[in-house]
Design a protein around this motif. Structure first.
Motif, PDB file in Angstrom:
ATOM      1  N   ARG A  37       0.838  -1.211   0.000  1.00 34.30           N
ATOM      2  CA  ARG A  37       0.000   0.000   0.000  1.00 34.30           C
ATOM      3  C   ARG A  37       0.870   1.256   0.000  1.00 34.30           C
ATOM      4  NH1 ARG A  37      -5.264   1.277   1.742  1.00 34.30           N
ATOM      5  NH2 ARG A  37      -5.488   3.405   2.525  1.00 34.30           N
ATOM      6  N   GLN A  38       1.915   1.260   0.847  1.00 37.09           N
ATOM      7  CA  GLN A  38       2.798   2.423   0.903  1.00 37.09           C
ATOM      8  C   GLN A  38       3.554   2.605  -0.410  1.00 37.09           C
ATOM      9  OE1 GLN A  38       2.856   4.652   3.349  1.00 37.09           O
ATOM     10  NE2 GLN A  38       1.242   3.457   4.364  1.00 37.09           N
ATOM     11  N   PHE A  39       3.965   1.470  -0.997  1.00 37.57           N
ATOM     12  CA  PHE A  39       4.668   1.559  -2.273  1.00 37.57           C
ATOM     13  C   PHE A  39       3.757   2.126  -3.354  1.00 37.57           C
ATOM     14  CE2 PHE A  39       5.704  -0.357  -6.396  1.00 37.57           C
ATOM     15  CZ  PHE A  39       6.999   0.101  -6.554  1.00 37.57           C
ATOM     16  N   ALA A  40       2.494   1.655  -3.368  1.00 28.64           N
ATOM     17  CA  ALA A  40       1.538   2.161  -4.363  1.00 28.64           C
ATOM     18  C   ALA A  40       1.314   3.657  -4.188  1.00 28.64           C
ATOM     19  CB  ALA A  40       0.216   1.395  -4.241  1.00 28.64           C
ATOM     20  N   LEU A  41       1.198   4.095  -2.937  1.00 35.13           N
ATOM     21  CA  LEU A  41       0.996   5.514  -2.667  1.00 35.13           C
ATOM     22  C   LEU A  41       2.208   6.329  -3.099  1.00 35.13           C
ATOM     23  CD1 LEU A  41      -0.792   7.690  -1.429  1.00 35.13           C
ATOM     24  CD2 LEU A  41       0.231   7.178   0.801  1.00 35.13           C
ATOM     25  N   LYS A  42       3.389   5.823  -2.768  1.00 32.92           N
ATOM     26  CA  LYS A  42       4.615   6.530  -3.137  1.00 32.92           C
ATOM     27  C   LYS A  42       4.762   6.598  -4.654  1.00 32.92           C
ATOM     28  CE  LYS A  42       9.618   6.404  -2.381  1.00 32.92           C
ATOM     29  NZ  LYS A  42      10.737   5.653  -1.724  1.00 32.92           N
ATOM     30  N   ASP A  43       4.471   5.474  -5.329  1.00 36.83           N
ATOM     31  CA  ASP A  43       4.586   5.453  -6.788  1.00 36.83           C
ATOM     32  C   ASP A  43       3.571   6.387  -7.424  1.00 36.83           C
ATOM     33  OD1 ASP A  43       5.735   4.106  -9.219  1.00 36.83           O
ATOM     34  OD2 ASP A  43       3.632   3.606  -9.495  1.00 36.83           O
ATOM     35  N   ALA A  44       2.341   6.431  -6.852  1.00 33.08           N
ATOM     36  CA  ALA A  44       1.311   7.321  -7.390  1.00 33.08           C
ATOM     37  C   ALA A  44       1.716   8.784  -7.227  1.00 33.08           C
ATOM     38  CB  ALA A  44      -0.024   7.049  -6.700  1.00 33.08           C
ATOM     39  N   LYS A  45       2.292   9.110  -6.065  1.00 24.95           N
ATOM     40  CA  LYS A  45       2.742  10.487  -5.848  1.00 24.95           C
ATOM     41  C   LYS A  45       3.848  10.860  -6.832  1.00 24.95           C
ATOM     42  CE  LYS A  45       1.595  10.810  -0.910  1.00 24.95           C
ATOM     43  NZ  LYS A  45       2.148  10.974   0.456  1.00 24.95           N
ATOM     44  N   LYS A  46       4.752   9.924  -7.039  1.00 22.75           N
ATOM     45  CA  LYS A  46       5.850  10.186  -7.968  1.00 22.75           C
ATOM     46  C   LYS A  46       5.331  10.378  -9.382  1.00 22.75           C
ATOM     47  CE  LYS A  46      10.237   8.193  -9.512  1.00 22.75           C
ATOM     48  NZ  LYS A  46      11.163   7.033  -9.386  1.00 22.75           N
ATOM     49  N   GLN A  47       4.391   9.518  -9.784  1.00 17.55           N
ATOM     50  CA  GLN A  47       3.842   9.621 -11.130  1.00 17.55           C
ATOM     51  C   GLN A  47       3.026  10.904 -11.295  1.00 17.55           C
ATOM     52  OE1 GLN A  47       4.482   7.521 -13.674  1.00 17.55           O
ATOM     53  NE2 GLN A  47       3.365   8.955 -14.950  1.00 17.55           N
ATOM     54  N   SER A  49       3.428  13.687  -9.642  1.00 18.13           N
ATOM     55  CA  SER A  49       4.350  14.824  -9.696  1.00 18.13           C
ATOM     56  C   SER A  49       4.954  14.965 -11.083  1.00 18.13           C
ATOM     57  CB  SER A  49       5.456  14.647  -8.651  1.00 18.13           C
ATOM     58  OG  SER A  49       4.911  14.623  -7.347  1.00 18.13           O
ATOM     59  N   ALA A  50       5.308  13.812 -11.692  1.00 15.57           N
ATOM     60  CA  ALA A  50       5.862  13.857 -13.055  1.00 15.57           C
ATOM     61  C   ALA A  50       4.820  14.383 -14.039  1.00 15.57           C
ATOM     62  CB  ALA A  50       6.342  12.462 -13.463  1.00 15.57           C
ATOM     63  N   ASN A  51       3.563  13.928 -13.874  1.00 13.96           N
ATOM     64  CA  ASN A  51       2.496  14.407 -14.757  1.00 13.96           C
ATOM     65  C   ASN A  51       2.273  15.903 -14.590  1.00 13.96           C
ATOM     66  OD1 ASN A  51       2.184  11.785 -15.609  1.00 13.96           O
ATOM     67  ND2 ASN A  51       0.434  11.361 -14.288  1.00 13.96           N
ATOM     68  N   MET A  52       2.285  16.361 -13.318  1.00 11.99           N
ATOM     69  CA  MET A  52       2.093  17.796 -13.053  1.00 11.99           C
ATOM     70  C   MET A  52       3.212  18.609 -13.684  1.00 11.99           C
ATOM     71  SD  MET A  52      -0.648  18.321 -10.980  1.00 11.99           S
ATOM     72  CE  MET A  52      -0.345  19.591  -9.764  1.00 11.99           C
ATOM     73  N   GLU A  53       4.428  18.114 -13.607  1.00 12.46           N
ATOM     74  CA  GLU A  53       5.548  18.839 -14.180  1.00 12.46           C
ATOM     75  C   GLU A  53       5.401  18.933 -15.697  1.00 12.46           C
ATOM     76  OE1 GLU A  53       8.955  21.061 -14.039  1.00 12.46           O
ATOM     77  OE2 GLU A  53       7.745  20.294 -12.360  1.00 12.46           O
ATOM     78  N   ARG A  54       4.929  17.832 -16.304  1.00 14.56           N
ATOM     79  CA  ARG A  54       4.736  17.850 -17.755  1.00 14.56           C
ATOM     80  C   ARG A  54       3.647  18.839 -18.144  1.00 14.56           C
ATOM     81  NH1 ARG A  54       3.824  12.951 -18.209  1.00 14.56           N
ATOM     82  NH2 ARG A  54       1.543  12.946 -18.269  1.00 14.56           N
ATOM     83  N   VAL A  55       2.526  18.823 -17.413  1.00  9.44           N
ATOM     84  CA  VAL A  55       1.433  19.752 -17.698  1.00  9.44           C
ATOM     85  C   VAL A  55       1.896  21.195 -17.496  1.00  9.44           C
ATOM     86  CG1 VAL A  55      -0.852  20.509 -16.937  1.00  9.44           C
ATOM     87  CG2 VAL A  55      -0.363  18.081 -17.180  1.00  9.44           C
ATOM     88  N   LYS A  56       2.658  21.420 -16.433  1.00  9.28           N
ATOM     89  CA  LYS A  56       3.132  22.769 -16.128  1.00  9.28           C
ATOM     90  C   LYS A  56       4.012  23.302 -17.259  1.00  9.28           C
ATOM     91  CE  LYS A  56       6.408  23.325 -13.120  1.00  9.28           C
ATOM     92  NZ  LYS A  56       7.157  23.376 -11.847  1.00  9.28           N
ATOM     93  N   GLU A  57       4.927  22.463 -17.754  1.00  7.52           N
ATOM     94  CA  GLU A  57       5.827  22.915 -18.801  1.00  7.52           C
ATOM     95  C   GLU A  57       5.061  23.229 -20.089  1.00  7.52           C
ATOM     96  OE1 GLU A  57       8.805  19.971 -19.257  1.00  7.52           O
ATOM     97  OE2 GLU A  57       9.774  20.388 -17.324  1.00  7.52           O
ATOM     98  N   ARG A  58       4.117  22.355 -20.440  1.00  7.33           N
ATOM     99  CA  ARG A  58       3.380  22.587 -21.693  1.00  7.33           C
ATOM    100  C   ARG A  58       2.417  23.780 -21.562  1.00  7.33           C
ATOM    101  NH1 ARG A  58       0.848  17.232 -23.992  1.00  7.33           N
ATOM    102  NH2 ARG A  58       0.543  18.676 -25.753  1.00  7.33           N
ATOM    103  N   THR A  59       1.819  23.931 -20.372  1.00  7.59           N
ATOM    104  CA  THR A  59       0.930  25.080 -20.159  1.00  7.59           C
ATOM    105  C   THR A  59       1.711  26.381 -20.197  1.00  7.59           C
ATOM    106  OG1 THR A  59      -0.514  23.698 -18.797  1.00  7.59           O
ATOM    107  CG2 THR A  59      -0.777  26.074 -18.594  1.00  7.59           C
ATOM    108  N   LEU A  60       2.890  26.348 -19.593  1.00  4.99           N
ATOM    109  CA  LEU A  60       3.729  27.542 -19.578  1.00  4.99           C
ATOM    110  C   LEU A  60       4.135  27.943 -20.998  1.00  4.99           C
ATOM    111  CD1 LEU A  60       4.941  29.536 -17.579  1.00  4.99           C
ATOM    112  CD2 LEU A  60       6.989  28.107 -17.472  1.00  4.99           C
ATOM    113  N   GLU A  61       4.359  26.947 -21.867  1.00  2.00           N
ATOM    114  CA  GLU A  61       4.686  27.256 -23.255  1.00  2.00           C
ATOM    115  C   GLU A  61       3.549  28.036 -23.919  1.00  2.00           C
ATOM    116  OE1 GLU A  61       5.536  23.614 -25.197  1.00  2.00           O
ATOM    117  OE2 GLU A  61       7.408  23.249 -24.102  1.00  2.00           O
ATOM    118  N   VAL A  62       2.307  27.614 -23.635  1.00  2.00           N
ATOM    119  CA  VAL A  62       1.150  28.310 -24.220  1.00  2.00           C
ATOM    120  C   VAL A  62       1.037  29.718 -23.653  1.00  2.00           C
ATOM    121  CG1 VAL A  62      -1.366  28.294 -24.417  1.00  2.00           C
ATOM    122  CG2 VAL A  62      -0.083  26.158 -24.643  1.00  2.00           C
ATOM    123  N   MET A  63       1.205  29.869 -22.322  1.00  2.00           N
ATOM    124  CA  MET A  63       0.998  31.168 -21.684  1.00  2.00           C
ATOM    125  C   MET A  63       2.132  32.139 -21.969  1.00  2.00           C
ATOM    126  SD  MET A  63      -0.594  29.815 -18.065  1.00  2.00           S
ATOM    127  CE  MET A  63      -1.050  31.446 -17.481  1.00  2.00           C
TER     128      MET A  63
END
Length: 587
Positions: A37-47, A49-63
């Motif tokens: 359970r802890q591993f799943a939670l940690k992996d989900a948080k990591k994933q 965060s990576a998704n948020m970083e990708r969205v942030k970079e692409r959104t910033l390109e538009v803005m």
């Protein structure tokens, strides 16, 4: 301990099963489930965060596109002249507007990132062409206009209605543009294309939103969320207050992990945030399913194991009781008892061994007698072997004494050369017989080689010459005994025996980086390529065979047995020219 020993075997097996299997299974299962359970939670948080970083970079390109356009418009001299001119007629306004197409060019060039550009100016002589808009009282009183006028040229990102496009709402860059020469200012509004944001967010698996500082949902991959306030989706006060990070809360009645990250916008009065929602069920759903499955499997396994252990323990105890009864009969002296327990397991084997022991007991006296007779015979044979060994030690001593007598008589008779050869022969024979399994110094081995070559020199006279060169650094290197002499003997016998004159044998030692390098060279008849291949093949054969070069094979295999396959004899020979045999002893 006595109390434990008094417990019946069947009960011992049941108790041991509970402590050894049942309890550890549930402890380990609970631990592994929690870790999963802890591993799943940690992996989900990591994933996430990576998704948020990708969205942030692409959104910033538009803005960054409207930000870039606004920076250019700050220095647009033509716009400055148009909006600050006091026109006398509508014709003059229309003429000026017709010649100005900068906004249209930006819209065409960046149609994927922006949808509209508007400029608001307090100049009553201007006309509203949906690009340059004169400010009326309603606009003056609006929140976004007053906020921007007070913003000192900093950008604001606001979720505004576009009156030129059916009041459709867009995330818009709003910025005050100052005209210092005229002591005036206007407000620039650039609408960002919502489709660009929707395209970015549509590639995310989890509900993801762009939210302004007023908690308006600007864009999302969940159609039901669009146009709503963030507080209708989640109930976290910290998030609604504008904080960023990872939070636990509720979304639509489900416990969730909410990831919030701000988009870094330079020189901005407010901020835009990315909000991603992942329900706890999505994070640990698989872990929970594994846990439930593990509990079911463990429970079924424990029940089946209990039944099996009960059945097996009953079989074992019944057979052991029967075996115990038969052993009691044997203990009372009844050796005619048949001890038979079915099965090939340890109990069955024990019964067979006990049966064999009973049968063997009847023959005990005969076996003792036979054992004593064989022991006496063995002792007699050992004494004979010792006697033969003593006799075998007498013969070499007798031979050495005889050789010494011959040497002394030759010396007295003036035959010094014969005396010297007999002395060398005795020394050579003594070294050969007394050699052990240990190692000798290179100097000692070279003395044997020298003695052998001197004897051959006596036999062949001028037909044989030899040279021994020893590296001073190698004199005390330990080597296996009789490892060089067979190579010299091979050179003399096979290389020079049929040579009428000018035979030469040389022995050289040299210390190199890889170890002691020993080379024996002769200028004899040499070896043909076919015969050389046959000798190399013979060197690696394990079984003793009749044939040539048995001494070479012995030396080659002794080197490899002592130092491994990294060493061994290397033969280089040419027919009619001579032969060189070398080997290396690793240091």
């Amino acid at each position: 301990m006595k109390k434990i020993n008094d417990i019946k075997l069947r009960n011992k097996l049941l108790i041991s099963f509970i402590f050894v299997v049942f309890i550890p299974v549930f402890i380990v299962g609970g631990f592994l489930t929690n870790e999963l359970r802890q591993f799943a939670l940690k992996d989900a948080k990591k994933q996430a965060s990576a998704n948020m970083e990708r969205v942030k970079e692409r959104t910033l390109e538009v803005m960054n596109v409207p930000l870039y356009i606004s920076n250019n418009i700050l220095f647009d001299q033509r716009l400055k002249q148009i909006v600050n001119t006091k026109y006398e007629s509508i014709y003059e306004v229309v003429s000026s507007y017709r010649e100005y197409n900068t906004f249209q060019s930006y819209r065409n060039l960046y149609n994927k990132e922006i949808v509209n550009i508007r400029f608001y100016m307090e100049n009553s002589t201007l006309l509203n062409d949906w690009e340059i808009i004169p400010v009326d009282q309603q606009i003056k009183n609006s929140f976004w206009y007053t906020t921007t006028r007070e913003g000192k040229g900093l950008t604001s990102w606001l979720y505004l209605e576009d009156e030129t496009n059916n009041d459709h709402k867009y995330l818009s860059l709003v910025r005050r543009v100052d005209f210092l020469e005229y002591d005036t200012s206007g407000v620039l509004v650039i609408n960002v294309n919502t489709k660009a944001f929707n395209l970015i967010l549509s590639q995310e698996a989890q509900p993801t939103m762009l939210v302004d500082d007023q908690n308006n949902i600007i864009s999302t991959n969940q159609p039901g969320y669009l146009g709503k306030k963030l507080n209708t989706i989640i109930n976290s006060k910290k998030i609604l207050a504008g904080q960023t990070g990872i939070f636990q809360g509720n979304s639509e009645g489900q416990p969730t992990h909410i990831f919030v990250e701000a988009i870094p916008l330079a020189n901005s009065l407010n901020k835009v945030r990315i909000v991603s929602i992942i329900t706890d069920e999505d994070i640990v759903g698989n872990a929970n399913r594994f846990r439930r499955m593990g509990v079911i499997v463990a429970a079924v396994s424990v029940c089946v194991s209990l039944l099996l252990i009960y059945y097996i323990s009953k079989l074992l105890s019944n057979r052991l009781i029967k075996l115990s009864e038969q052993i009691n009969l044997v203990g009372k002296g009844n050796f005619n008892t048949r001890i038979l327990i079915d099965g090939e397991d340890e109990i069955g084997q024990l019964s067979k061994q006990l049966e064999l022991m009973v049968n063997n007991t009847r023959k005990l006296l005969n076996e003792v007698y036979e054992s004593n007779r064989q022991k006496t015979l063995l002792e007699r044979k050992q004494n004979e072997i010792k006697f033969k060994m003593m006799a075998s030690q007498i013969n070499p001593h007798f031979l050495f004494n005889a050789l010494e007598s011959i040497r002394m008589k030759a010396h007295i008779s003036g035959e010094r050369e014969i005396a010297q050869v007999v002395k060398l022969l005795g020394k050579l024979m003594r070294n050969s017989i007394e050699v052990g399994t240990g190692k000798v110094k290179l100097n000692s081995e070279m003395e044997v080689v020298h003695s052998y070559l001197e004897i051959q020199k006596f036999r062949h006279g001028d037909r044989l010459n030899y040279e021994i060169t020893i590296d001073p650094l190698s004199k005390n290197i330990p080597i296996p005994p009789l490892i060089i002499q067979p190579l010299v003997e091979n050179a003399v016998i096979h290389g020079l025996e049929n040579k009428e004159s000018g035979g030469e044998v040389s022995v050289h030692t040299k210390m190199k980086e890889e170890g002691l390098h020993v080379v024996v060279t002769d200028n004899g008849i040499g070896i043909s390529e076919e015969k050389q291949e046959a000798i190399c093949k013979l060197l690696n054969e394990q079984e003793e065979k009749e044939g040539i070069r048995i001494g070479l094979r012995n030396v080659h295999q002794r080197l490899q047995l002592t130092y491994g396959n990294i060493t061994g004899l290397a033969i280089d020979s040419k027919e009619g020219i001579g032969t060189k045999i070398s080997f290396i002893i690793p240091i």
